[in-house]
Design a protein around this motif. Sequence first.
Motif, short mmCIF file in Angstrom:
data_model
loop_
_atom_site.label_atom_id
_atom_site.label_comp_id
_atom_site.label_asym_id
_atom_site.label_seq_id
_atom_site.Cartn_x
_atom_site.Cartn_y
_atom_site.Cartn_z
N THR A 50 -20.22 75.03 53.19
CA THR A 50 -20.40 74.28 54.43
C THR A 50 -19.08 73.60 54.79
O THR A 50 -18.13 73.59 54.00
N LEU A 51 -19.05 72.98 55.97
CA LEU A 51 -17.85 72.23 56.35
C LEU A 51 -17.62 71.04 55.44
O LEU A 51 -16.49 70.57 55.30
N ALA A 52 -18.67 70.55 54.79
CA ALA A 52 -18.48 69.50 53.79
C ALA A 52 -17.57 69.98 52.66
O ALA A 52 -16.77 69.22 52.13
N ASP A 53 -17.68 71.26 52.31
CA ASP A 53 -16.83 71.82 51.26
C ASP A 53 -15.37 71.85 51.68
O ASP A 53 -14.47 71.73 50.85
N PHE A 90 -11.06 63.11 57.75
CA PHE A 90 -11.98 64.12 58.23
C PHE A 90 -13.01 63.43 59.12
O PHE A 90 -13.61 62.43 58.73
N ILE A 91 -13.19 63.94 60.32
CA ILE A 91 -14.14 63.36 61.28
C ILE A 91 -15.44 64.16 61.24
O ILE A 91 -15.44 65.37 61.52
N ARG A 115 -23.39 69.01 57.05
CA ARG A 115 -23.80 70.20 56.29
C ARG A 115 -23.80 71.49 57.10
O ARG A 115 -24.53 72.42 56.79
N VAL A 116 -23.00 71.56 58.13
CA VAL A 116 -22.95 72.79 58.94
C VAL A 116 -22.42 73.95 58.10
O VAL A 116 -21.33 73.85 57.52
N ASP A 160 -21.06 63.71 47.69
CA ASP A 160 -20.09 64.80 47.56
C ASP A 160 -18.76 64.32 46.99
O ASP A 160 -17.82 65.10 46.86
N GLY A 161 -18.66 63.04 46.69
CA GLY A 161 -17.48 62.54 45.99
C GLY A 161 -16.35 62.09 46.88
O GLY A 161 -15.23 61.86 46.39
#
Length: 230
Positions: free
Chosen positions: A131-134, A7-8, A123-124, A167-168
């Motif tokens: 968010t995109l982190a999810d 993931f970039i 965190r967008v 976030d792991g």
Amino acid sequence: MTKKAFFITGTDTNVGKTLIAAGLLVAAKQQGLTTAALKPVAAGCEKTNEGLRNSDALLLQSVMTQSLHYDQINPYALEAAIAPHIAAQQEKRSLSVDRLSGFCRGVLSSANFTLVEGAGGWRVPLNARETLADLAKNLDLPVIIVVGVRLGCINHALLTFEAVVRDGLAVAGWVANCVDADMPVLQENIESLKVRLPVPCLGVVPFLAEPSPEQVAKCFEQAALDHLIQ
């Protein structure tokens, strides 16, 4: 051959995530790997006869080895160049991690080396809760951080790294992308990042007036590429 996917993310918007991703795809192809990429959400698309198209997604499509339809690469194309969740609201569309994950999983196993590019920083928002982190967490992908080397980059890089780890997810490495032609004490900033980020620096991309993926591909260390693809 083992299939790898990453993931970039970036330390902010406009730090060159797509350019770095395209450079990595070119470098992986030069190593004999098949490549694919996704830009699941893109805000800032132009109307064409074929529908909305995003320049970042088109660049990724142009350098990957796999033949993917545009909608596979960029399933959510939003016209306004604003925060994706707001653009989606304006178009009366809904973004969710489950839907995006489904699109991504259909492509993730198609090549030896696959990149999923986020939008903006870590965190967008996608909606009121996610968010995109999810998305990165749901796909369980190691993360590559693109650091836009400009004033404030050390703080932004360290905060991004800490958030990803919290976030792991594993951080596979980071890339220094020199986006400011007049950055003071440039080398000192890059060395400060190398000391403070406990993961490999995959490469340092100098300021390029007219950058291309091929130019960027030359900036990655062979040992760094081996670290990613082996």
